[in-house]
Design a protein around this motif. Structure first.
Motif, PDB file in Angstrom:
ATOM      1  N   TYR A 160      33.467   9.821  57.910  1.00 20.84           N
ATOM      2  CA  TYR A 160      31.721   9.507  58.388  1.00 20.84           C
ATOM      3  C   TYR A 160      31.828  10.377  60.343  1.00 20.84           C
ATOM      4  CZ  TYR A 160      30.479   5.868  55.820  1.00 20.84           C
ATOM      5  OH  TYR A 160      29.909   5.291  54.381  1.00 20.84           O
ATOM      6  N   VAL A 161      32.956   9.983  61.051  1.00 23.00           N
ATOM      7  CA  VAL A 161      33.102  10.609  62.074  1.00 23.00           C
ATOM      8  C   VAL A 161      32.953  11.946  61.863  1.00 23.00           C
ATOM      9  CG1 VAL A 161      34.221  11.334  64.331  1.00 23.00           C
ATOM     10  CG2 VAL A 161      34.222   8.515  63.228  1.00 23.00           C
ATOM     11  N   CYS A 162      33.347  13.019  61.401  1.00 23.44           N
ATOM     12  CA  CYS A 162      32.882  14.269  61.495  1.00 23.44           C
ATOM     13  C   CYS A 162      32.022  14.327  60.649  1.00 23.44           C
ATOM     14  CB  CYS A 162      34.322  14.701  60.629  1.00 23.44           C
ATOM     15  SG  CYS A 162      36.687  14.175  61.154  1.00 23.44           S
ATOM     16  N   ARG A 163      30.766  13.960  59.894  1.00 22.39           N
ATOM     17  CA  ARG A 163      29.922  14.002  59.070  1.00 22.39           C
ATOM     18  C   ARG A 163      29.244  13.480  60.368  1.00 22.39           C
ATOM     19  NH1 ARG A 163      30.382  15.258  54.189  1.00 22.39           N
ATOM     20  NH2 ARG A 163      32.112  15.342  52.917  1.00 22.39           N
ATOM     21  N   PHE A 164      29.023  12.861  61.032  1.00 21.40           N
ATOM     22  CA  PHE A 164      27.874  12.441  61.576  1.00 21.40           C
ATOM     23  C   PHE A 164      28.058  13.224  63.156  1.00 21.40           C
ATOM     24  CE2 PHE A 164      26.547   9.900  65.489  1.00 21.40           C
ATOM     25  CZ  PHE A 164      25.663   9.434  64.758  1.00 21.40           C
ATOM     26  N   ALA A 165      29.143  13.963  63.774  1.00 23.54           N
ATOM     27  CA  ALA A 165      29.629  15.247  64.863  1.00 23.54           C
ATOM     28  C   ALA A 165      28.998  16.040  64.376  1.00 23.54           C
ATOM     29  CB  ALA A 165      31.257  15.476  64.835  1.00 23.54           C
ATOM     30  N   GLN A 166      29.141  16.510  63.120  1.00 28.86           N
ATOM     31  CA  GLN A 166      28.370  17.958  61.993  1.00 28.86           C
ATOM     32  C   GLN A 166      26.733  17.552  62.120  1.00 28.86           C
ATOM     33  OE1 GLN A 166      29.862  18.875  58.828  1.00 28.86           O
ATOM     34  NE2 GLN A 166      28.939  19.771  58.011  1.00 28.86           N
ATOM     35  N   GLU A 167      26.185  16.431  61.929  1.00 32.36           N
ATOM     36  CA  GLU A 167      24.986  16.864  61.253  1.00 32.36           C
ATOM     37  C   GLU A 167      24.288  16.265  62.502  1.00 32.36           C
ATOM     38  OE1 GLU A 167      24.987  13.066  59.330  1.00 32.36           O
ATOM     39  OE2 GLU A 167      25.629  14.777  57.218  1.00 32.36           O
ATOM     40  N   LYS A 168      25.358  15.720  64.112  1.00 32.76           N
ATOM     41  CA  LYS A 168      24.007  15.614  65.188  1.00 32.76           C
ATOM     42  C   LYS A 168      23.822  16.337  66.224  1.00 32.76           C
ATOM     43  CE  LYS A 168      22.560  11.042  64.015  1.00 32.76           C
ATOM     44  NZ  LYS A 168      20.510  11.284  64.385  1.00 32.76           N
ATOM     45  N   PHE A 169      25.361  17.751  65.386  1.00 31.54           N
ATOM     46  CA  PHE A 169      25.594  18.981  66.572  1.00 31.54           C
ATOM     47  C   PHE A 169      26.109  18.628  66.988  1.00 31.54           C
ATOM     48  CE2 PHE A 169      21.803  20.162  63.828  1.00 31.54           C
ATOM     49  CZ  PHE A 169      22.228  21.219  63.276  1.00 31.54           C
ATOM     50  N   ILE A 170      27.050  17.931  67.637  1.00 32.90           N
ATOM     51  CA  ILE A 170      28.160  17.425  68.557  1.00 32.90           C
ATOM     52  C   ILE A 170      29.050  18.053  69.016  1.00 32.90           C
ATOM     53  CG2 ILE A 170      29.159  15.528  69.446  1.00 32.90           C
ATOM     54  CD1 ILE A 170      27.073  13.331  67.738  1.00 32.90           C
ATOM     55  N   PRO A 171      29.342  18.662  70.268  1.00 33.29           N
ATOM     56  CA  PRO A 171      30.125  19.317  70.694  1.00 33.29           C
ATOM     57  C   PRO A 171      31.448  18.997  70.940  1.00 33.29           C
ATOM     58  CG  PRO A 171      28.902  19.089  72.582  1.00 33.29           C
ATOM     59  CD  PRO A 171      27.959  18.301  70.857  1.00 33.29           C
ATOM     60  N   ILE A 201      40.550  12.654  62.351  1.00 31.37           N
ATOM     61  CA  ILE A 201      39.790  13.488  62.798  1.00 31.37           C
ATOM     62  C   ILE A 201      40.251  14.230  64.025  1.00 31.37           C
ATOM     63  CG2 ILE A 201      38.226  12.989  64.931  1.00 31.37           C
ATOM     64  CD1 ILE A 201      38.693   9.731  64.327  1.00 31.37           C
ATOM     65  N   ARG A 202      41.403  15.142  64.541  1.00 33.25           N
ATOM     66  CA  ARG A 202      41.491  16.636  65.184  1.00 33.25           C
ATOM     67  C   ARG A 202      41.807  17.021  64.007  1.00 33.25           C
ATOM     68  NH1 ARG A 202      44.897  13.237  68.187  1.00 33.25           N
ATOM     69  NH2 ARG A 202      46.135  12.407  67.069  1.00 33.25           N
ATOM     70  N   ASP A 203      42.343  16.792  62.412  1.00 30.77           N
ATOM     71  CA  ASP A 203      42.194  18.098  61.942  1.00 30.77           C
ATOM     72  C   ASP A 203      40.720  17.885  61.176  1.00 30.77           C
ATOM     73  OD1 ASP A 203      44.956  18.050  62.193  1.00 30.77           O
ATOM     74  OD2 ASP A 203      45.209  17.300  60.380  1.00 30.77           O
ATOM     75  N   TYR A 204      39.971  17.785  61.163  1.00 31.43           N
ATOM     76  CA  TYR A 204      38.504  17.773  60.230  1.00 31.43           C
ATOM     77  C   TYR A 204      37.301  18.065  60.887  1.00 31.43           C
ATOM     78  CZ  TYR A 204      41.688  16.632  56.540  1.00 31.43           C
ATOM     79  OH  TYR A 204      42.812  16.836  55.292  1.00 31.43           O
ATOM     80  N   ALA A 205      37.617  17.464  62.728  1.00 28.83           N
ATOM     81  CA  ALA A 205      35.914  17.015  62.987  1.00 28.83           C
ATOM     82  C   ALA A 205      36.191  19.003  63.921  1.00 28.83           C
ATOM     83  CB  ALA A 205      36.469  17.323  64.562  1.00 28.83           C
ATOM     84  N   PRO A 206      34.226  19.080  63.032  1.00 32.54           N
ATOM     85  CA  PRO A 206      33.705  20.384  63.671  1.00 32.54           C
ATOM     86  C   PRO A 206      33.360  20.428  64.975  1.00 32.54           C
ATOM     87  CG  PRO A 206      31.863  18.793  63.391  1.00 32.54           C
ATOM     88  CD  PRO A 206      33.228  18.665  62.629  1.00 32.54           C
ATOM     89  N   CYS A 207      33.810  19.827  65.829  1.00 39.31           N
ATOM     90  CA  CYS A 207      33.745  20.253  67.145  1.00 39.31           C
ATOM     91  C   CYS A 207      35.240  20.458  68.083  1.00 39.31           C
ATOM     92  CB  CYS A 207      32.736  19.651  67.431  1.00 39.31           C
ATOM     93  SG  CYS A 207      32.763  17.565  67.483  1.00 39.31           S
ATOM     94  N   THR A 208      34.613  19.632  69.700  1.00 45.29           N
ATOM     95  CA  THR A 208      36.465  19.510  70.134  1.00 45.29           C
ATOM     96  C   THR A 208      37.120  18.285  70.030  1.00 45.29           C
ATOM     97  OG1 THR A 208      35.530  21.657  71.421  1.00 45.29           O
ATOM     98  CG2 THR A 208      37.050  19.937  72.003  1.00 45.29           C
ATOM     99  N   VAL A 209      37.440  17.768  70.244  1.00 38.72           N
ATOM    100  CA  VAL A 209      38.342  16.563  70.412  1.00 38.72           C
ATOM    101  C   VAL A 209      39.191  15.771  71.268  1.00 38.72           C
ATOM    102  CG1 VAL A 209      39.818  14.827  69.061  1.00 38.72           C
ATOM    103  CG2 VAL A 209      38.202  15.972  67.294  1.00 38.72           C
ATOM    104  N   GLY A 210      38.190  14.906  72.152  1.00 38.40           N
ATOM    105  CA  GLY A 210      39.163  14.798  73.539  1.00 38.40           C
ATOM    106  C   GLY A 210      40.183  13.352  73.156  1.00 38.40           C
ATOM    107  N   THR A 211      41.424  13.509  73.347  1.00 42.08           N
ATOM    108  CA  THR A 211      42.237  12.140  72.994  1.00 42.08           C
ATOM    109  C   THR A 211      42.207  11.371  74.545  1.00 42.08           C
ATOM    110  OG1 THR A 211      43.431  13.570  71.254  1.00 42.08           O
ATOM    111  CG2 THR A 211      44.020  11.079  72.154  1.00 42.08           C
ATOM    112  N   PHE A 212      42.144  10.358  74.836  1.00 37.47           N
ATOM    113  CA  PHE A 212      41.444   9.552  75.831  1.00 37.47           C
ATOM    114  C   PHE A 212      42.444   8.118  76.119  1.00 37.47           C
ATOM    115  CE2 PHE A 212      38.999   6.896  79.154  1.00 37.47           C
ATOM    116  CZ  PHE A 212      39.156   7.564  80.535  1.00 37.47           C
ATOM    117  N   ILE A 213      43.795   8.801  77.193  1.00 38.59           N
ATOM    118  CA  ILE A 213      44.574   8.157  77.680  1.00 38.59           C
ATOM    119  C   ILE A 213      43.950   7.052  78.478  1.00 38.59           C
ATOM    120  CG2 ILE A 213      46.591   7.113  77.701  1.00 38.59           C
ATOM    121  CD1 ILE A 213      45.899  10.739  76.199  1.00 38.59           C
TER     122      ILE A 213
END
Length: 799
Positions: free
Chosen positions: A556-567, A595-607
């Motif tokens: 869901y997260v990755c497809r949502f990012a893909q459809e909304k053109f999220i960088p 999410i990091r493996d399949y995301a169509p954009c940059t992924v930031g892991t926030f600690i």
């Protein structure tokens, strides 16, 4: 001693019982092994023995058939046959003819109770709104597949004149029952295959839900109107039952939910009352011949999810699935009579079952092709609709009890259902892999912070797990420097584990959902809404909730990012020591990795270790940010985000560029260095123009030890440090070797170093950036967002 009288049971009489199976006769306390009575003659002893045998057999079949990708349903039926009296007598575990008459009554009663509860819980977890977006496709595909299969089976049964099937109107009911796609079967099978969140799985679940209602209502009405003398009473009884469920029970349940304080669990007495109420409704529905439909309607009245649906699921499902349902399969094995099989009749029944399955496959495939679904996925959809399960066998058991099919027909039908599942499930598992398709889609169109023009809206997908993630995420958005020329738009997604729901869903959050949500969703969304209002709407917010199992939530997260053109996707990091449950920590860690493996954009892991301090009360936002830059696309993402932050008042950015001396570079590294230099020059030029305390420093090093030493000098100097996940510097900074010494390898060597408690304690937050890959795809800044009021499951591309 005289035989006791028949036992009254719910207005009727249980006959042919020598004694009640639920009573203890004090005069028969000599039933022990050393008191002259064989314990095998006792129904309860046999019940416990069969439960132990079927559990052991199930585990063995799971281990043996796992390489063949066989589902739990196949293993359960085979285990039930092994635990049946026929097989146990053949194996000499029990003496011949040693089973008491009460044993089968006890087994079938417990099994029916388990099947009723599972059917009820499936209805409780069902969210009928999920079919809205796919309603037309699901209706067309479902009707085409069911009607074609029903017609083929009906014609074959009439043509071959099967001796074990009752003639007349029942032939039509037989065809409809064999063709039925049971939604509960699909739910549990898809969860096992982990395809509930896939686009094809969602379409198949919606189709099965509509087929369940369509065929059940059609068969019920056909039975009622077949006998004119009882039509009025039958319809009146059904309407009265619906009135009781919707008018009385439904209102009472809604009142209980309204009276329950927010965040407080329901009283155990409420859970117990509803559980007993389900059995009472099942009893009333069975009296008028609509047991499955009555239980389903009662379950649909109960709100899915928390607080009531999830509480029922947590307290009842485990007992029903693991204790009651195994005895259901023992009852199936008891009724399977392998000795009654006649090859002449068996061939006809097997031909009918195969023809029905193929007709359903062809009907679904043709209908899906008409809906512009690709051929491969149309065939897979037909296979998905051929999923079989225990509720098909539940219907066959009732037919056997009513003596409209004989023992041979029942045996062949059950074995055919098992065979179809044994063939269909591995084919689905082999040929439909949503992850490979997700990876392919991600490779076609990836986005990154580097590629975004500086004068367009920046879209960020913020994943929130709990309320503790909110202050740090808002501070990070505040530091991103939203301006009129380049505003920030945040899609805030609250990730919630699928509890009390059968169908995973992502949907826009509405303020009126306060009383029907849990886990602090209302307070989370209210905090982001307040942030948007305080920013003069330069930072827009659109809230969503995701209810899905952790193992499939990344889709869901990755497809949502893909459809909304999220960088950029921001995901929170929780260490294992921060989680109350080890299993939850492992699930969230796997979710971040997926999410990091399949995301169509940059992924930031926030600690987050205290970014909320940057938004202290009574003073303006202030933040010191450090960027560790060595080389490569991951580090460039951290620098590109820092460039966007330059110009934000009271945000000071320091870029530390670490340069290795005497490095022999290949062609790829030379090209990377040119891109690195261009981005560094952009930061330096912007720093000179703004000149508000932003700093650029270069540090030369010889080896990895000097790199670690230089990074150690940054202790306690920043509120936030941004780094790339990994970089490629041959020989001088061997990250592959150093990862073995890290506590959290997914953060990379430097990310794990600056996030450790030895580095900055609990004072400095860390953002680790992972680039999706080097692409030339452009940013579609002109894509418009959907209106806030539009309900949707998830916008998906065509299959």
């Amino acid at each position: 001693m005289e035989n006791p009288p028949p036992v009254p049971f719910l207005g009727g009489w249980v006959k042919n019982l020598r004694e009640p199976i639920y009573c203890i006769d004090v005069q028969r306390d000599n039933r022990g092994l050393w008191r002259g009575k064989n314990p095998i003659d006792d129904a309860f002893t046999v019940f416990i023995a069969q439960f132990t045998i079927i559990t052991t057999a199930y585990v063995m079949f799971r281990l043996l058939l796992k390489p063949l990708r066989q589902p739990k349903f196949v293993c359960s039926v085979l285990a039930g046959i092994v635990a049946s009296p026929q097989v146990m007598e053949l194996t000499k575990l029990f003496p011949e003819k040693s089973f008491p008459h009460e044993e089968i009554l006890l087994v079938r009663t417990v099994g029916t109770l388990g099947a009723t509860y599972i059917l009820f819980l499936t209805a409780v977890k069902t969210d009928v709104t999920v079919v809205e977006r796919l309603l037309k496709k699901a209706l067309f595909i479902g009707f085409a597949s069911i009607n074609m299969s029903t017609a083929i089976i009906f014609l074959l049964v009439r043509k071959m004149n099967l001796p074990g099937v009752h003639k007349g109107f029942f032939v039509f009911l037989f065809a409809g029952g064999i063709s039925l796609v049971r939604f509960p079967n699909v739910v549990y099978a898809f969860d096992e295959l982990n395809i509930s969140t896939s686009d094809l799985g969602q379409l198949a679940m919606s189709t099965s839900m509509l087929c369940e209602v369509y065929v059940s209502v059609r068969m019920m009405m056909d039975v009622y109107f077949k006998s004119d003398s009882i039509t009025i009473w039958a319809v009146s009884s059904a309407l009265a039952l619906l009135l009781i469920i919707f008018g009385v029970v439904g209102r009472l349940i809604r009142l209980i939910i309204r009276k329950t304080p927010e965040g407080k669990p329901l009283h155990d007495l409420c859970i117990l009352s509803i559980s007993i109420g389900a059995l009472l409704i099942a009893f009333l529905a069975d009296m008028i011949g609509t047991l499955p439909l009555g239980v389903i309607i009662f379950g649909l009245v109960i709100p899915h999810g928390p607080p009531l649906g999830s509480a029922l699921t947590e307290k009842v499902e485990l007992v029903a699935m693991e204790i009651l349902m195994p005895m259901f399969y023992v009852g199936i094995g008891y009724s399977v009579d392998l000795a009654s099989i006649n090859m002449t009749n068996s061939r006809k029944i097997i031909l009918t079952m195969i023809a029905g399955a193929l007709a359903k496959l062809v009907g679904a495939t043709l209908a899906a092709l008409c809906c512009k679904i690709r051929l491969r996925h149309s065939v897979l959809l037909g296979l998905l609709l051929n999923i079989r399960g225990p509720f098909d066998l539940f219907l066959f058991l009732r037919w056997t009890a009513e003596k409209v099919i004989d023992s041979e027909t029942f045996t062949i039908v059950v074995l055919s259902e098992v065979a179809i599942s044994a063939v269909v499930t591995p084919l689905i598992d082999i040929f439909y892999n949503p992850h490979s398709r997700l990876s392919a889609s991600s490779r076609k169109c990836t986005r990154s912070i580097q590629k975004i023009p500086r004068n367009v809206e920046v879209r960020i997908l913020c994943c929130i797990h709990n309320q503790e993630d909110v202050p740090g995420t808002i501070s990070l958005l505040e530091a991103s420097n939203s301006t009129v020329a380049s505003p920030t738009f945040a899609y805030v997604v609250h990730l919630k584990e699928l509890v009390g729901r059968a169908t995973p869903v992502i949907a826009p959050y509405k303020r009126h959902m306060k009383r029907v949500t849990s886990g602090g969703t209302y307070h989370i969304m209210r905090a982001f809404e307040n942030y948007s209002n305080n920013s003069n709407h330069l930072a827009g917010v659109e809230p969503y909730t995701v209810n899905a199992a952790y193992k499939g939530m990344h889709e869901y997260v990755c497809r949502f990012a893909q459809e909304k053109f999220i960088p950029l996707i921001i995901i929170p990091f929780q260490g294992s020591h921060e989680m109350a449950y080890a299993l939850e920590a492992i699930a969230l860690r796997n979710l971040r990795e997926n999410i990091r493996d399949y995301a169509p954009c940059t992924v930031g892991t926030f600690i987050d270790k205290g970014m909320r301090r940057c938004m202290g009360k009574g003073r303006a936002f202030s933040c010191k940010i450090g960027v560790v830059f060595i080389a490569g696309p991951h580090d460039r993402e951290a620098l590109a985000l820092a460039i966007r932050m330059v110009g934000r008042p009271d945000v000071c950015i320091t870029v530390y560029r670490i340069i290795f001396r005497e490095v022999d570079m290949d062609i790829q590294e030379v090209m990377d260095k040119e891109i690195d230099d261009a981005l560094i020059n952009e930061f330096r030029a912007k720093k000179v123009d703004i000149d508000e305390g932003n700093i650029y420093r270069e540090v030369e090093v010889r080896d990895s030890e000097q790199v670690i030493s230089q990074i150690g000098n940054l202790k306690d100097k920043f509120d936030l440090i941004m780094v790339g996940q990994k970089r490629r510097v041959r020989g001088l900074f061997s990250e592959e070797t150093m990862l073995g010494w890290t506590e959290n390898p997914e953060l990379g060597v430097i990310g794990d170093l600056v996030a450790s408690s030895e580095f900055c304690g609990q004072m400095t937050s860390v953002l680790v950036m992972k680039h999706p890959g080097d692409t030339n795809s452009s940013y579609h800044g002109s894509i418009s967002r959907k209106p806030e009021g539009e309900q949707c499951l998830l916008e998906r591309t065509n299959c």
